[in-house]
Design a protein around this motif. Structure first.
Motif, PDB file in Angstrom:
ATOM      1  N   ALA A 472       0.849  -0.982   0.094  1.00 50.75           N
ATOM      2  CA  ALA A 472       0.114   0.010  -0.307  1.00 50.75           C
ATOM      3  C   ALA A 472       1.152   1.222   0.306  1.00 50.75           C
ATOM      4  O   ALA A 472       1.579   1.304   0.515  1.00 50.75           O
ATOM      5  N   ARG A 473       0.457   2.536  -0.377  1.00 52.81           N
ATOM      6  CA  ARG A 473       0.882   3.756  -0.485  1.00 52.81           C
ATOM      7  C   ARG A 473      -0.396   4.832  -0.260  1.00 52.81           C
ATOM      8  O   ARG A 473      -1.526   4.877  -0.165  1.00 52.81           O
ATOM      9  N   ALA A 474      -0.030   5.397   0.283  1.00 51.43           N
ATOM     10  CA  ALA A 474      -0.736   7.109   1.194  1.00 51.43           C
ATOM     11  C   ALA A 474      -0.639   7.813  -0.466  1.00 51.43           C
ATOM     12  O   ALA A 474       0.256   8.017  -1.206  1.00 51.43           O
ATOM     13  N   LEU A 475      -1.626   8.627  -0.146  1.00 49.36           N
ATOM     14  CA  LEU A 475      -1.699   9.609  -1.738  1.00 49.36           C
ATOM     15  C   LEU A 475      -2.157  10.664  -0.864  1.00 49.36           C
ATOM     16  O   LEU A 475      -3.084  11.223  -0.168  1.00 49.36           O
ATOM     17  N   PRO A 476      -0.539  11.541  -1.516  1.00 49.67           N
ATOM     18  CA  PRO A 476      -0.740  13.249  -0.662  1.00 49.67           C
ATOM     19  C   PRO A 476      -1.723  13.070  -1.597  1.00 49.67           C
ATOM     20  O   PRO A 476      -1.958  13.585  -2.612  1.00 49.67           O
ATOM     21  N   GLY A 477      -2.359  14.673  -0.234  1.00 52.82           N
ATOM     22  CA  GLY A 477      -3.206  15.501  -0.745  1.00 52.82           C
ATOM     23  C   GLY A 477      -2.384  17.036  -1.668  1.00 52.82           C
ATOM     24  O   GLY A 477      -0.541  17.273  -1.630  1.00 52.82           O
ATOM     25  N   PRO A 478      -2.631  18.038  -1.552  1.00 55.11           N
ATOM     26  CA  PRO A 478      -1.827  19.365  -2.177  1.00 55.11           C
ATOM     27  C   PRO A 478      -0.963  19.604  -0.851  1.00 55.11           C
ATOM     28  O   PRO A 478       0.326  20.454  -2.076  1.00 55.11           O
ATOM     29  N   GLU A 479      -1.255  19.949  -0.174  1.00 61.33           N
ATOM     30  CA  GLU A 479       0.086  20.271   1.251  1.00 61.33           C
ATOM     31  C   GLU A 479       0.806  18.778   1.363  1.00 61.33           C
ATOM     32  O   GLU A 479       1.557  19.315   2.432  1.00 61.33           O
ATOM     33  N   GLY A 480       0.399  17.544   0.649  1.00 63.69           N
ATOM     34  CA  GLY A 480       1.837  16.619   1.660  1.00 63.69           C
ATOM     35  C   GLY A 480       0.714  15.522   2.443  1.00 63.69           C
ATOM     36  O   GLY A 480       1.207  15.354   2.489  1.00 63.69           O
ATOM     37  N   ARG A 481      -0.325  16.353   3.048  1.00 63.36           N
ATOM     38  CA  ARG A 481      -1.108  15.603   4.342  1.00 63.36           C
ATOM     39  C   ARG A 481      -1.869  14.412   3.078  1.00 63.36           C
ATOM     40  O   ARG A 481      -2.453  14.904   2.306  1.00 63.36           O
ATOM     41  N   PRO A 482      -1.717  13.236   3.761  1.00 63.64           N
ATOM     42  CA  PRO A 482      -2.395  12.211   3.422  1.00 63.64           C
ATOM     43  C   PRO A 482      -3.479  12.076   3.258  1.00 63.64           C
ATOM     44  O   PRO A 482      -4.762  13.012   4.075  1.00 63.64           O
ATOM     45  N   GLN A 483      -4.253  12.010   1.972  1.00 61.49           N
ATOM     46  CA  GLN A 483      -5.585  12.209   2.074  1.00 61.49           C
ATOM     47  C   GLN A 483      -6.519  10.636   1.201  1.00 61.49           C
ATOM     48  O   GLN A 483      -8.032  11.251   0.978  1.00 61.49           O
ATOM     49  N   GLY A 484      -5.809   9.874   1.969  1.00 60.96           N
ATOM     50  CA  GLY A 484      -5.933   8.197   1.691  1.00 60.96           C
ATOM     51  C   GLY A 484      -5.203   7.831   1.120  1.00 60.96           C
ATOM     52  O   GLY A 484      -3.568   7.617   1.152  1.00 60.96           O
ATOM     53  N   LEU A 485      -5.340   6.010   0.723  1.00 59.31           N
ATOM     54  CA  LEU A 485      -4.157   5.202   0.166  1.00 59.31           C
ATOM     55  C   LEU A 485      -4.598   4.298  -0.715  1.00 59.31           C
ATOM     56  O   LEU A 485      -6.077   4.373  -2.095  1.00 59.31           O
ATOM     57  N   VAL A 486      -3.104   4.018  -1.678  1.00 56.64           N
ATOM     58  CA  VAL A 486      -3.580   3.021  -2.886  1.00 56.64           C
ATOM     59  C   VAL A 486      -3.507   1.401  -2.297  1.00 56.64           C
ATOM     60  O   VAL A 486      -2.149   1.647  -1.649  1.00 56.64           O
ATOM     61  N   LEU A 487      -4.215   0.759  -2.905  1.00 56.06           N
ATOM     62  CA  LEU A 487      -4.129  -0.607  -2.215  1.00 56.06           C
ATOM     63  C   LEU A 487      -3.616  -1.656  -2.978  1.00 56.06           C
ATOM     64  O   LEU A 487      -4.927  -2.451  -4.191  1.00 56.06           O
ATOM     65  N   VAL A 488      -2.818  -2.800  -3.256  1.00 58.52           N
ATOM     66  CA  VAL A 488      -2.375  -3.553  -4.721  1.00 58.52           C
ATOM     67  C   VAL A 488      -2.303  -4.525  -3.735  1.00 58.52           C
ATOM     68  O   VAL A 488      -1.259  -5.009  -3.399  1.00 58.52           O
ATOM     69  N   PHE A 489      -2.963  -5.958  -4.443  1.00 62.23           N
ATOM     70  CA  PHE A 489      -3.131  -7.465  -4.193  1.00 62.23           C
ATOM     71  C   PHE A 489      -3.039  -7.988  -5.509  1.00 62.23           C
ATOM     72  O   PHE A 489      -3.910  -8.206  -5.801  1.00 62.23           O
ATOM     73  N   ARG A 490      -2.839  -9.674  -4.757  1.00 63.93           N
ATOM     74  CA  ARG A 490      -2.713 -10.525  -5.829  1.00 63.93           C
ATOM     75  C   ARG A 490      -3.074 -11.741  -5.062  1.00 63.93           C
ATOM     76  O   ARG A 490      -2.208 -11.638  -4.122  1.00 63.93           O
ATOM     77  N   ASN A 491      -3.731 -12.303  -5.538  1.00 66.05           N
ATOM     78  CA  ASN A 491      -3.396 -13.964  -5.115  1.00 66.05           C
ATOM     79  C   ASN A 491      -1.767 -14.914  -5.373  1.00 66.05           C
ATOM     80  O   ASN A 491      -1.523 -14.842  -6.869  1.00 66.05           O
ATOM     81  N   PRO A 492      -0.963 -15.176  -4.655  1.00 67.66           N
ATOM     82  CA  PRO A 492       0.116 -16.120  -4.876  1.00 67.66           C
ATOM     83  C   PRO A 492      -0.018 -17.155  -5.659  1.00 67.66           C
ATOM     84  O   PRO A 492       0.855 -17.248  -6.884  1.00 67.66           O
ATOM     85  N   ASP A 493      -1.235 -17.648  -5.649  1.00 64.80           N
ATOM     86  CA  ASP A 493      -0.995 -18.972  -6.741  1.00 64.80           C
ATOM     87  C   ASP A 493      -1.225 -18.482  -8.216  1.00 64.80           C
ATOM     88  O   ASP A 493      -1.539 -19.686  -9.205  1.00 64.80           O
ATOM     89  N   GLU A 494      -1.701 -17.075  -8.402  1.00 67.95           N
ATOM     90  CA  GLU A 494      -1.970 -16.864 -10.060  1.00 67.95           C
ATOM     91  C   GLU A 494      -0.775 -15.695 -10.509  1.00 67.95           C
ATOM     92  O   GLU A 494      -0.803 -15.251 -11.325  1.00 67.95           O
ATOM     93  N   MET A 495       0.139 -16.089  -9.537  1.00 68.91           N
ATOM     94  CA  MET A 495       1.564 -15.150  -9.654  1.00 68.91           C
ATOM     95  C   MET A 495       2.687 -16.353 -10.473  1.00 68.91           C
ATOM     96  O   MET A 495       2.847 -17.390  -9.412  1.00 68.91           O
ATOM     97  N   THR A 496       3.343 -15.977 -11.705  1.00 70.16           N
ATOM     98  CA  THR A 496       4.247 -17.002 -12.437  1.00 70.16           C
ATOM     99  C   THR A 496       5.349 -15.803 -12.828  1.00 70.16           C
ATOM    100  O   THR A 496       5.017 -14.592 -13.834  1.00 70.16           O
TER     101      THR A 496
END
Length: 873
Positions: A472-496
């Motif tokens: 995951a990573r924080a999403l910075p706002g105009p003044e640098g303060r976090p205004q949310g996050l982006v989360l990325v995930f995956r099932n490792p059994d589907e990863m090759t």
């Protein structure tokens, strides 16, 4: 020598003149009172009449006179010549010559002889060429230095006016020495002209001529005396500047490039005609003021003012390029490519900005500046990972289809839900609840890596937990303060992942693990270096400088191994010493560790044919894992490393053919591996570490198998673990780098072109080169190096004997690109790489591209001399 004012009163006298009248003050006396006339008088009217007679004589024409004796000398027969200054109001120069004596004679051994000898040396051997053309008498003297400027030895060029005229450029005939240019009164006139003269090799040399012309009563030049200076390089720079200025005028005048300068410190503002045209103004109608720039800023951004608008764009960068919308005179938006360079004071005050704008197609601002929501959704649905984006209240605002599938939630119902309600994590081992992803992100001191220890909790409808790999990573706002996050995930059994991808991912994971230990060792070396320098500078105690030098070498070797590990393998295999590989891996992987490390490297251990960087990754992985597996103090950590030859029999090591191998062993006294995990430890993404990715041992196995080897494992819970790597022996010596064929030694000074964007390195290396007996030119980037190389050729020089180039130049042409450009000018250019990146694969790569030497930073003077001797001779 005497100097008089306009009325004939002496205002200055040389030492030689004072010897004629040792008892008289001379300065302040009337010139006629120093000589004998038919009527000798101190009456001012007589003296004025006699002065009129003297100054009416032809300029420079000697007159026979007799000096009046004083108490310390007798009368002398002399020759007196008067020459008026350029401005008659400044008086006259008076030259007094004794019969039978050279005008240049002086007191033997006095200051005059010393000065004349110095002038003779300067005129004959200096960089300025002296000439004396006595056109009336037909006598010409051209100094050796004058002839050397044009490539001639003294006997090769006659001392004649015809020789001068023959060497003049046809278009510069007005610079002939006997040319006056316009009607000139008799006397002397200064000479300062520039013209071209033909060099012995056929090219033209720009000359600046400084001197005096002596014009006779008939208006013709009687004599010319002066100096010649070679100004070819200056003229080349001037021509280049004129050409560059012309190009800029072509671009920013009627051309497409709109240029501006905002000098806030001096309140000067300038806009090119192209800027006015771009914004809809007639030429010359845009006032040169700050408000004119403010009027071009988009209305929704103009409220803060011009300075904040320019200061807040791309913080931390002095130069930037971006696409923006400016406001034209009629209020319409104009899409442009905007580039600028700003100068800022220490107080963060904007001092000056120069920049340009180039118009973009109208379609660049059609509709919104960003992609439509439908386009964004389509892009996210095309990727293979689940993606969730939340606002600052942890409500999901954006998601893709993969996220909905993995979470078992209909896509239409996912937006607006709280992240914690749908993305619930449990531990893979044991199924207990895992940490909340938002809390994990906020508590992290650095960006999160891949987390491979969690699983998605079973859905309300039942089922099993789904293992995932997430970050995951924080999403910075105009003044640098976090205004949310982006989360990325995956099932490792589907990863090759391919073997190469596994190696790369594992390298990135271990770089972070190695960083703290390497920093510890570096600080130890820096302590030794700084302490030795402190003793030398403050106490004049130089006894520790040798220790500082050894620490520099050790730190250099550590850097080399770390860079090799970060770069990874290139697929090129070479014969390497087995003991060196294990030692280099230990130096990096165990940096900063407090464990006791015991090494047993057999002296007769054979070499191995390997991709060195990849095999280093294998042993660094195993050493890091061993150190992490051992409990912390008070447990006494002990790591054993062994290298020896061995012979494997059939079926002795599963999957390994019988034959001769080199055996590498990494043994720890840690907690051991649980029996239920033994069969899984080489599986990708299997890990028992809290923040591990499970890629390390999978990568190790892939690399070893790829090299025709195998890995053995022996582990006892509570006792420790031993990994044994078997690699085929190489029946060949260690590969050595080829040395460049040197040039034949000649008795001359070699010239080196050195390029580096760090001025301190350039100055230091220039001092080393001069100490070694080389002359050098310095360039900050590839463009300057090419320009110097071309200029050196244009001046009639053949080529530089060697060119040393830094590979990486921030914001400019680097060494490799520069090398290709220099080869166009001289296919035989002898280039040397100077770089902090140093491993066998990098060296081999640049030797194959045509470089003849490799200089590793940091380097000593003797390292520089050795590489130059190998390449140049």
């Amino acid at each position: 020598m005497l100097q008089t004012d306009a009325a004939g009163k002496v205002v200055a006298a040389s030492a030689g003149a004072r010897q004629l009248w040792p008892e008289r003050p001379i300065v302040g006396e009337a010139l006629p009172s120093l000589f004998s006339f038919e009527i000798v008088s101190t009456d001012p009217e007589f003296l004025e009449a006699q002065w009129d007679v003297l100054r009416s004589s032809p300029s420079g024409q000697p007159m026979p006179l007799t000096t009046l004796p004083d108490g310390g000398s007798d009368s002398r027969e002399v020759q007196v010549a008067l020459e008026s200054a350029l401005d008659p109001a400044h008086g006259f120069h008076v030259v007094i010559t004794l019969p039978g004596a050279s005008p240049r004679a002086g007191t033997p051994g006095g200051d005059g002889d010393t000065a004349r000898e110095g002038l003779r040396l300067l005129f004959e051997n200096g960089s300025a060429g002296y000439f004396d053309l006595n056109l009336r008498e037909g006598q010409v003297h051209l100094s050796a230095a004058w002839k050397k400027l044009l490539g001639y030895a003294p006997p090769e060029l006659p001392d004649t006016v015809d020789a001068w005229r023959r060497l003049l450029h046809p278009d510069d005939s007005s610079a002939a020495p006997d040319k006056v240019g316009r009607r000139t009164a008799a006397g002397t006139r200064p000479l300062n002209v520039e013209f071209r003269m033909k060099h012995r090799r056929g090219h033209w040399v720009w000359i600046q001529c400084l001197g005096l012309q002596i014009v006779g009563p008939d208006g013709k030049v009687d004599r010319v005396v002066g100096l010649h200076l070679d100004i070819s390089e200056r003229k080349e720079i001037e021509d280049s500047l004129v050409a560059n200025d012309a190009r800029l005028q072509d671009l920013s005048g009627a051309g497409p490039l709109a240029v501006f300068e905002l000098d806030f410190a001096n309140q000067l503002f300038c806009y090119s005609p192209a800027w006015e045209k771009l914004l809809g103004y007639a030429e010359g109608r845009l006032p040169p003021t700050r408000d004119s720039f403010a009027a071009a800023i988009p209305a929704d951004e103009a409220a803060a003012g011009v300075e904040p608008w320019l200061l807040n764009r791309f913080p931390g960068q002095t130069s930037w390029v971006e696409t923006v919308r400016l406001r034209a005179r009629d209020g319409k938006a104009v899409a442009v490519l905007f580039g600028a360079h700003r100068s800022v004071s220490r107080k963060r005050e904007l001092l000056r900005v120069v920049g340009f704008c180039a118009p973009l197609p109208a379609t660049a601002i059609a509709g919104d500046d960003c992609l439509g929501r439908g386009q964004v959704t389509g892009i996210l649905d095309a990727v293979s990972e689940g993606i969730l984006v939340t606002d600052e209240r942890s409500r999901i605002t954006v998601h893709n289809l993969v996220a909905a599938r993995l979470l078992h939630v209909p896509a239409a119902e996912l937006s607006g839900q709280l992240l914690g309600d749908v993305f619930r994590l449990v531990k893979r081992q044991g199924g207990r609840p895992a940490e909340d992803p938002v809390e994990t992100l906020l508590a992290a001191d650095e960006p999160l890596g891949l987390i491979a220890t969690d699983a998605l909790a079973p859905s309300a409808g039942g089922g099993d937990a789904v293992p995932i790999v997430w970050t995951a990573r924080a999403l910075p706002g105009p003044e640098g303060r976090p205004q949310g996050l982006v989360l990325v995930f995956r099932n490792p059994d589907e990863m090759t992942l391919t073997p190469d991808e596994l190696m790369k991912a594992d390298r990135f994971e271990h770089l972070g693990l190695l960083a703290s230990g390497i920093a510890h060792d570096f600080n130890n070396h820096l302590t030794t270096i700084l302490g030795a320098i402190s003793l030398a500078t403050e106490k004049q105690d130089y006894s520790r400088l040798a220790d500082a030098e050894k620490s520099c070498d050790t730190a250099k070797g550590l850097t080399r191994q770390l860079l090799a590990f970060a770069k990874g393998g290139t697929g090129t295999r070479s014969v390497c010493a087995s003991r060196d590989i294990m030692e280099d891996a230990r130096r990096v992987a165990a940096a900063g560790s407090g464990a006791e490390i015991v090494t047993e490297f057999a002296a007769d251990a054979d070499n191995v044919l390997v991709d060195r960087a990849q095999i280093l990754q294998v042993f660094q992985n195993l050493i890091v894992n061993a150190l992490q597996a051992m409990p912390p103090p008070p447990h006494r950590q002990r790591l054993q490393l062994k290298v020896r030859n061995c012979t494997v029999k059939d079926d002795e090591v599963p999957g390994l053919a019988a034959g001769g191998y080199v055996e590498f062993e990494v043994r720890d006294n840690g907690s051991g591996i649980k029996p239920e995990h033994i069969d899984k430890i080489f599986d990708p993404f299997f890990t028992t570490k809290k923040h591990g990715t499970g890629l390390g041992l999978a990568t190790v196995l892939k690399i070893v198998l790829k090299h025709g080897g195998q890995i053995g494992l022996n582990s006892v819970v509570g006792v420790g673990t031993a990994f044994t790597v078997y690699l085929p022996r190489a029946e060949a010596p260690v590969d050595l780098q080829p040395r460049a064929k040197p040039l034949l030694q000649t008795h001359r000074t070699y010239r080196v072109l050195f390029m580096d964007d760090d001025p301190k390195i350039s100055d230091l290396t220039a001092g080393m080169l001069q100490s070694l007996g080389y002359s050098c030119d310095l360039a900050r980037n590839g463009d300057e190096a090419v320009a110097l190389f071309r200029r050196y050729q244009n001046l009639g020089k053949s080529h530089y004997d060697a060119v040393i180039m830094d590979l990486t130049v921030v914001g400019g042409m680097g060494g490799e690109e520069c090398f290709y450009e220099l080869r166009k000018l001289d296919p035989n250019v002898r280039a040397i790489v100077a770089s902090g990146y140093d491993n066998d694969d990098v060296r081999r790569e640049y030797f194959e591209k045509g470089f003849l030497g490799y200089l590793t930073k940091p380097y000593r003077e003797k390292d520089l001399g050795r590489v130059l001797k190998e390449v140049v001779g």
